[in-house]
Design a protein around this motif. Structure first.
Motif, PDB file in Angstrom:
ATOM      1  N   SER A 173       2.716   9.390   9.280  1.00 41.06           N
ATOM      2  CA  SER A 173       2.643  10.672   8.572  1.00 41.06           C
ATOM      3  C   SER A 173       1.230  11.243   8.530  1.00 41.06           C
ATOM      4  O   SER A 173       1.030  12.349   8.018  1.00 41.06           O
ATOM      5  N   ALA A 174       0.235  10.505   9.039  1.00 41.03           N
ATOM      6  CA  ALA A 174      -1.150  10.980   8.987  1.00 41.03           C
ATOM      7  C   ALA A 174      -1.336  12.173   9.903  1.00 41.03           C
ATOM      8  O   ALA A 174      -0.772  12.226  11.006  1.00 41.03           O
ATOM      9  N   SER A 175      -2.141  13.135   9.445  1.00 45.34           N
ATOM     10  CA  SER A 175      -2.434  14.308  10.252  1.00 45.34           C
ATOM     11  C   SER A 175      -3.345  13.924  11.410  1.00 45.34           C
ATOM     12  O   SER A 175      -4.161  13.010  11.319  1.00 45.34           O
ATOM     13  N   TRP A 176      -3.234  14.629  12.518  1.00 50.54           N
ATOM     14  CA  TRP A 176      -4.032  14.292  13.692  1.00 50.54           C
ATOM     15  C   TRP A 176      -5.515  14.522  13.453  1.00 50.54           C
ATOM     16  O   TRP A 176      -6.368  13.847  14.014  1.00 50.54           O
ATOM     17  N   CYS A 177      -5.822  15.471  12.536  1.00 54.77           N
ATOM     18  CA  CYS A 177      -7.242  15.737  12.292  1.00 54.77           C
ATOM     19  C   CYS A 177      -7.875  14.682  11.379  1.00 54.77           C
ATOM     20  O   CYS A 177      -9.099  14.514  11.368  1.00 54.77           O
ATOM     21  N   ASP A 178      -7.065  13.924  10.613  1.00 54.58           N
ATOM     22  CA  ASP A 178      -7.581  12.867   9.746  1.00 54.58           C
ATOM     23  C   ASP A 178      -7.623  11.509  10.442  1.00 54.58           C
ATOM     24  O   ASP A 178      -8.394  10.633  10.059  1.00 54.58           O
ATOM     25  N   ALA A 179      -6.768  11.322  11.461  1.00 54.80           N
ATOM     26  CA  ALA A 179      -6.704  10.036  12.145  1.00 54.80           C
ATOM     27  C   ALA A 179      -7.870   9.901  13.120  1.00 54.80           C
ATOM     28  O   ALA A 179      -8.456  10.887  13.579  1.00 54.80           O
ATOM     29  N   ALA A 180      -8.183   8.649  13.435  1.00 56.16           N
ATOM     30  CA  ALA A 180      -9.257   8.396  14.397  1.00 56.16           C
ATOM     31  C   ALA A 180      -8.823   8.817  15.790  1.00 56.16           C
ATOM     32  O   ALA A 180      -7.635   8.820  16.122  1.00 56.16           O
ATOM     33  N   GLY A 181      -9.781   9.184  16.601  1.00 56.77           N
ATOM     34  CA  GLY A 181      -9.485   9.642  17.939  1.00 56.77           C
ATOM     35  C   GLY A 181      -9.023   8.521  18.843  1.00 56.77           C
ATOM     36  O   GLY A 181      -9.218   7.345  18.562  1.00 56.77           O
ATOM     37  N   VAL A 182      -8.387   8.889  19.947  1.00 54.09           N
ATOM     38  CA  VAL A 182      -7.894   7.947  20.932  1.00 54.09           C
ATOM     39  C   VAL A 182      -8.612   8.210  22.252  1.00 54.09           C
ATOM     40  O   VAL A 182      -8.730   9.362  22.691  1.00 54.09           O
TER      41      VAL A 182
END
Length: 534
Positions: free
Chosen positions: A381-390
């Motif tokens: 459910s985490a937003s892509w802007c809050d999650a760490a990059g890949v």
């Protein structure tokens, strides 16, 4: 039963006024209380059949079924609305007037209008068409042959009777129309029967054998009677230049004699087109022409195809009863596993194992990123802007596709497989050539003179015999046919009074009427020695 005591039960006046006046007698079908309206109209239809013209509200009330009979007032209201829609015609009821004040009371008797009667006839035809169960009428084939023989006898007379000719043609058309319509309805209902997957197994299995026997009897009758009917149609000829032409003209003139004097010519032309079309349709049903198979042949083919389809349904039902696994059983077992899983993590693992529907990240993520996710998991459910990059490959950003580097696969040597396939094809070709050489005859021989055939030779012989019988035309004494690949030709000639021929095989004996047969190996016809090599 819906009551019609409430005046608001009818359709709005504006909607009725906007409707086409020709279809107002059908308005009672789309309004509240339609069951009562249909029953009231049924009372009038039955009364007309008994030669009763007028009915009072009390008579209609007594004519309704007792279990659904409403009040007399409800029936009177229904009669008024049906009269408003044009189904009934109200007339003042003066037969029961005994005092002056009775003239000021609304007392009516009702009778069917022409529009109301036409609407009831249309509804009766609609109900009959929906409830019709088609059937393959083998008796109708015999009747059609009888009528055609009668027409052939009339055609041989110098001056056939117009009335007898007309009635014979009408009887033929009526019998043929029933046969064609019932055959179409039966094949449609048969396909629905084959498509049934949720039918009771025992009921279907009991019905299956009767249906297959029914189809086999009809196919046999259609082959024998159809050939007889085709021969009679050939003798009578086409509608324009055949022997049937004068008989059709007698029927046309007899029907046109009742037309109005100012429309005699138009009526004559219309009836001539109708009778010509009827006869041409009858010929097209039983006679094939180049490029178009007859309807009887198509019906025979459809009936034959229905038998293996029914057997396929039976096989599927037997496999289902025997507990064999299929896709539906697999899904039911998987659902049971989901229900018995101890926790959500187990259900997620089962889901991934069964369907392999992972998130899109697994397409580009590497092992290092997976390790980081295990140490510091990121909820879905985490937003892509809050999650760490890949970390992704620059190749993906530049071209839109991602390819992992690695050693390319070596080219496999297919030589051995190709040699095996070539050897197998050569052996099959030699076997087929040997079978063709075994069947080839030196000129015409009797069927009974063929030596015992092995399985391969007998299978090819049956194919040749089937092609010859399919190409046989009614009245012909010989036929020639070629296989689809053009390698063999069979010529079959009827031998009258030849008796019964026997062809022996390892699996049994084939019995049939004696014929002269010549089988030519076209692939080796330039090599006469090889063509007849034993």
């Amino acid at each position: 039963m819906t009551s019609v005591d409430d005046p608001s039960a009818g359709p709005p006046a504006g909607d009725t006024d906007r409707a086409d006046e020709r279809y107002r007698p059908f308005a009672h079908l789309a309004t509240e209380g339609r069951e009562l309206y249909r029953q009231v109209m049924g009372v009038f239809v039955r009364a007309k059949q008994e030669f009763t013209v007028h009915l009072r509200p009390e008579d209609v009330h007594l004519g309704l079924p007792p279990e659904v009979r409403p009040s007399v007032e409800a029936v009177a209201t229904a009669l008024e609305r049906l009269a408003k829609w044009g189904n009934l015609r109200p007339d003042p009821d003066t037969g029961r007037v005994t005092a002056l004040e009775d003239f000021y009371r609304s007392r009516y008797i009702y009778q069917l209008t022409r529009a109301g009667e036409a609407a009831e006839e249309a509804l009766a035809a609609y109900d009959a068409a929906l409830g019709r169960r088609g059937e393959l009428q083998a008796v109708a084939l015999a009747d059609i042959a009888v009528h055609l023989r009668a027409l052939l006898a009339l055609a041989d007379r110098d001056e056939p009777d117009p009335a007898v000719t007309h009635l014979a043609l009408l009887a033929l058309v009526d019998r043929f129309s029933g046969l064609a319509e019932n055959a179409r309805a039966f094949m449609s209902s048969l396909q629905r029967t084959v498509d049934l997957h949720e039918a009771e197994v025992e009921v279907f299995l009991a019905y299956k054998q009767r249906l297959i026997d029914y189809l086999e009897r009809f196919i046999e009758d259609l082959v024998t009677r159809g050939a007889e009917i085709a021969g009679l149609l050939e003798h009578l000829g086409a509608s324009q230049d055949g022997r049937i032409g004068p008989l059709l003209r007698l029927a046309v003139e007899r029907e046109a004699a009742d037309a109005a004097p100012d429309r005699a010519g138009e009526a004559l032309a219309a009836r001539e087109r109708r009778w010509t079309g009827r006869w041409d349709g009858l010929r097209a049903w039983f006679l094939s022409v180049p490029g178009r198979s007859s309807q009887a042949k198509l019906l025979r083919s459809a009936a034959r195809q229905a038998i293996p389809q029914l057997l396929g349904v039976v096989q599927a039902l037997n496999e289902r009863r025997a507990g064999r696994s299929d896709r539906s059983a697999d899904f039911r077992e998987l659902a049971r596993w989901f229900a018995e899983a101890p926790d959500d993590d187990s259900r997620h693992r089962l889901w991934r194992s069964a369907f392999g529907l992972y998130s899109a990240r697994h397409l580009t993520i590497d092992q290092e990123s997976l390790t980081e996710r295990e140490v510091d998991p990121v909820p879905a459910s985490a937003s892509w802007c809050d999650a760490a990059g890949v970390r992704i490959s620059p190749q993906l950003r530049r071209t839109g596709s991602y390819e992992r580097r690695g050693r390319s696969r070596s080219v496999q040597d297919r030589g051995e497989a190709k040699s095996h396939l070539a050897d197998l094809a050569r052996k099959q070709a030699e076997q087929t050539a040997a079978v063709r050489a075994r069947l080839a005859t030196r000129g015409e021989v009797r069927l009974s003179e063929l030596d015992e055939l092995d399985r391969e030779a007998f299978r090819l012989f049956l194919l040749l015999l089937g092609d010859a019988l399919s190409a046989w035309r009614p009245g012909a004494d010989s036929v020639a046919a070629t296989t689809n690949d053009g390698t063999m030709e069979i010529r079959l000639t009827r031998l009258r009074g030849g008796g019964i021929a026997e062809i022996r095989t390892p699996d049994g004996v084939l019995w049939g009427p004696e014929h002269l047969v010549e089988i030519i190996d076209l692939a080796n016809e330039n090599d006469p020695v090889g063509a007849y090599r034993e």
